[in-house]
Design a protein around this motif. Structure first.
Motif, PDB file in Angstrom:
ATOM      1  N   LEU A 128      28.139  15.970   0.403  1.00  0.00           N
ATOM      2  CA  LEU A 128      27.627  17.148   1.132  1.00  0.00           C
ATOM      3  C   LEU A 128      26.610  17.844   0.240  1.00  0.00           C
ATOM      4  O   LEU A 128      26.894  18.147  -0.924  1.00  0.00           O
ATOM      5  CB  LEU A 128      28.777  18.096   1.464  1.00  0.00           C
ATOM      6  CG  LEU A 128      28.394  19.393   2.179  1.00  0.00           C
ATOM      7  CD1 LEU A 128      27.925  19.119   3.604  1.00  0.00           C
ATOM      8  CD2 LEU A 128      29.566  20.371   2.183  1.00  0.00           C
ATOM      9  N   ILE A 132      25.465  22.889   6.865  1.00  0.00           N
ATOM     10  CA  ILE A 132      25.797  22.068   8.028  1.00  0.00           C
ATOM     11  C   ILE A 132      25.334  22.777   9.296  1.00  0.00           C
ATOM     12  O   ILE A 132      25.642  23.957   9.514  1.00  0.00           O
ATOM     13  CB  ILE A 132      27.313  21.808   8.089  1.00  0.00           C
ATOM     14  CG1 ILE A 132      27.740  20.960   6.880  1.00  0.00           C
ATOM     15  CG2 ILE A 132      27.690  21.103   9.389  1.00  0.00           C
ATOM     16  CD1 ILE A 132      29.201  20.660   6.824  1.00  0.00           C
ATOM     17  N   ALA A 137      27.833  20.592  12.931  1.00  0.00           N
ATOM     18  CA  ALA A 137      28.553  21.870  13.054  1.00  0.00           C
ATOM     19  C   ALA A 137      29.366  21.891  14.346  1.00  0.00           C
ATOM     20  O   ALA A 137      30.524  22.341  14.356  1.00  0.00           O
ATOM     21  CB  ALA A 137      27.556  23.029  13.023  1.00  0.00           C
ATOM     22  N   ILE A 140      32.567  19.966  13.814  1.00  0.00           N
ATOM     23  CA  ILE A 140      33.526  20.697  12.969  1.00  0.00           C
ATOM     24  C   ILE A 140      34.159  21.850  13.747  1.00  0.00           C
ATOM     25  O   ILE A 140      35.375  22.076  13.673  1.00  0.00           O
ATOM     26  CB  ILE A 140      32.844  21.185  11.671  1.00  0.00           C
ATOM     27  CG1 ILE A 140      32.520  19.976  10.774  1.00  0.00           C
ATOM     28  CG2 ILE A 140      33.736  22.189  10.922  1.00  0.00           C
ATOM     29  CD1 ILE A 140      31.718  20.295   9.536  1.00  0.00           C
ATOM     30  N   SER A 157      35.440  18.513   5.260  1.00  0.00           N
ATOM     31  CA  SER A 157      33.982  18.526   5.477  1.00  0.00           C
ATOM     32  C   SER A 157      33.455  19.951   5.595  1.00  0.00           C
ATOM     33  O   SER A 157      34.002  20.758   6.351  1.00  0.00           O
ATOM     34  CB  SER A 157      33.649  17.741   6.750  1.00  0.00           C
ATOM     35  OG  SER A 157      34.013  16.384   6.566  1.00  0.00           O
ATOM     36  N   GLY A 158      32.403  20.226   4.836  1.00  0.00           N
ATOM     37  CA  GLY A 158      31.786  21.551   4.822  1.00  0.00           C
ATOM     38  C   GLY A 158      32.111  22.329   3.566  1.00  0.00           C
ATOM     39  O   GLY A 158      31.473  23.350   3.282  1.00  0.00           O
ATOM     40  N   VAL A 166      31.967  27.374   1.551  1.00  0.00           N
ATOM     41  CA  VAL A 166      31.747  26.808   2.879  1.00  0.00           C
ATOM     42  C   VAL A 166      30.246  26.724   3.117  1.00  0.00           C
ATOM     43  O   VAL A 166      29.550  27.745   3.039  1.00  0.00           O
ATOM     44  CB  VAL A 166      32.397  27.690   3.972  1.00  0.00           C
ATOM     45  CG1 VAL A 166      32.044  27.170   5.368  1.00  0.00           C
ATOM     46  CG2 VAL A 166      33.904  27.747   3.779  1.00  0.00           C
ATOM     47  N   VAL A 169      29.802  25.816   7.941  1.00  0.00           N
ATOM     48  CA  VAL A 169      31.082  25.708   8.651  1.00  0.00           C
ATOM     49  C   VAL A 169      31.882  24.601   7.974  1.00  0.00           C
ATOM     50  O   VAL A 169      31.305  23.684   7.400  1.00  0.00           O
ATOM     51  CB  VAL A 169      30.811  25.394  10.150  1.00  0.00           C
ATOM     52  CG1 VAL A 169      30.136  24.041  10.333  1.00  0.00           C
ATOM     53  CG2 VAL A 169      32.080  25.473  10.971  1.00  0.00           C
ATOM     54  N   ALA A 170      33.195  24.734   7.995  1.00  0.00           N
ATOM     55  CA  ALA A 170      34.031  23.741   7.293  1.00  0.00           C
ATOM     56  C   ALA A 170      35.318  23.475   8.057  1.00  0.00           C
ATOM     57  O   ALA A 170      35.849  24.363   8.740  1.00  0.00           O
ATOM     58  CB  ALA A 170      34.356  24.223   5.886  1.00  0.00           C
ATOM     59  N   HIS A 194      41.215  25.439   2.984  1.00  0.00           N
ATOM     60  CA  HIS A 194      40.618  24.418   3.865  1.00  0.00           C
ATOM     61  C   HIS A 194      41.249  23.042   3.682  1.00  0.00           C
ATOM     62  O   HIS A 194      41.103  22.183   4.551  1.00  0.00           O
ATOM     63  CB  HIS A 194      39.099  24.334   3.645  1.00  0.00           C
ATOM     64  CG  HIS A 194      38.365  25.497   4.204  1.00  0.00           C
ATOM     65  ND1 HIS A 194      38.229  26.697   3.525  1.00  0.00           N
ATOM     66  CD2 HIS A 194      37.749  25.677   5.404  1.00  0.00           C
ATOM     67  CE1 HIS A 194      37.550  27.542   4.264  1.00  0.00           C
ATOM     68  NE2 HIS A 194      37.251  26.967   5.414  1.00  0.00           N
TER      69      HIS A 194
END
Ligand SMILES: NC(=O)C1=CN([C@@H]2O[C@H](COP(=O)(O)OP(=O)(O)OC[C@H]3O[C@@H](n4cnc5c(N)ncnc54)[C@H](O)[C@@H]3O)[C@@H](O)[C@H]2O)[C@H](O)CC1
Ligand SMILES: [K+]
Length: 215
Positions: A128, A132, A137, A140, A157-158, A166, A169-170, A194
């Motif tokens: 990453l 995003i 996005a 996610i 992810s994110g 972040v 967005v994550a 997360h």
């Protein structure tokens, strides 16, 4: 306290293992997938409708291999692919070829993600590198809107694996299987929030690669 590494260390150890020691990238990917697959089976997830959300980097390749392992186990699994498969890494292209052999459906409807019982997050790992946006996005947000449990591969992810930040967005995961060593960013408050339960997978990558002493 077990060791935690940075993105640069993960990438350096990965490259050293492949290029100096000679363990092929696909072997590392298979070990990463097997570790994630076993963590999924060992948990008490509802496996009736599984969606693997994958992009075209090697994090995606890990996820597509997990989808194949779940399919061979007789489970109902679909792949939601983000990005152009023609631009995939060589390893991820190979995993897509194998997944096609097993006729694993490729879906494009975000509602299938929202209605899944288990989601595997294979969008981004340590690669990453920027905010995003767009369809990444959207996917996610769909993952986070679903009632399903979510398993993240390597990094939710994110999340920036160095800082826990972040990037737009994550994914909020229930569990994360991270490769070789924990990541420093997953030890932060945001990283912990997360990641959910973190499993560190031994996939044959070691900081001291001569002899791996007690870890
Ligand atoms: N290190 C190990 O022990 C192993 C790691 N594996 C897995 O490989 C990934 C890292 O794969 P990589 O291809 O380097 O990157 P990602 O898959 O994380 O990222 C994909 C790709 O996405 C592009 N990208 C970056 N940011 C964005 C963005 N904001 N929007 C859109 N696209 C973006 C960028 O081009 C990246 O290359 C690691 O995490 C593990 O899961 C090996 O499989 C096993 C050994
Ligand atoms: K991920």
């Amino acid at each position: 306290m077990s060791k935690a590494i940075t993105i640069a260390e993960a990438q350096r150890y990965d490259a050293h293992t492949i290029n100096e020691i000679g363990i092929p990238a696909l072997v590392l990917m298979e070990r990463a997938a097997l570790a994630t697959f076993n963590n999924i089976l060992n948990d008490d997830f509802d496996l009736s409708r599984i969606v693997v959300v994958a992009a075209t980097g090697n994090n995606g390749g890990d996820g597509i291999a997990v989808a194949r392992l779940l399919k061979i186990r007789g489970l109902n699994v679909e792949i939601y692919l983000l990005g152009n498969p023609d631009n995939a890494t060589p390893q991820t292209k190979q995993q897509l070829k194998i997944a096609d052999y097993y006729s694993i459906p490729r879906i494009t409807d975000l509602n299938r993600i929202v209605n899944a019982t288990l989601i595997v997050d294979a969008i981004f790992g340590v690669g990453l590198s920027r905010l995003i946006t767009g369809k990444f996005a959207d996917a996610i947000n769909a993952i986070n809107a679903a009632d399903a449990k979510t398993v993240a591969i390597d990094v939710p992810s994110g999340i920036n694996a160095d800082t826990g930040d972040v990037l737009g967005v994550a994914v909020v995961a229930d569990s994360t299987t991270t490769m070789a060593y924990n990541k420093v960013g997953l030890l932060t408050t945001s990283g912990k929030q997360h990641s959910g339960t973190i499993h560190v997978a031994d996939i044959g990558i070691y900081a001291q690669d001569r002899l791996e002493h007690a870890r």
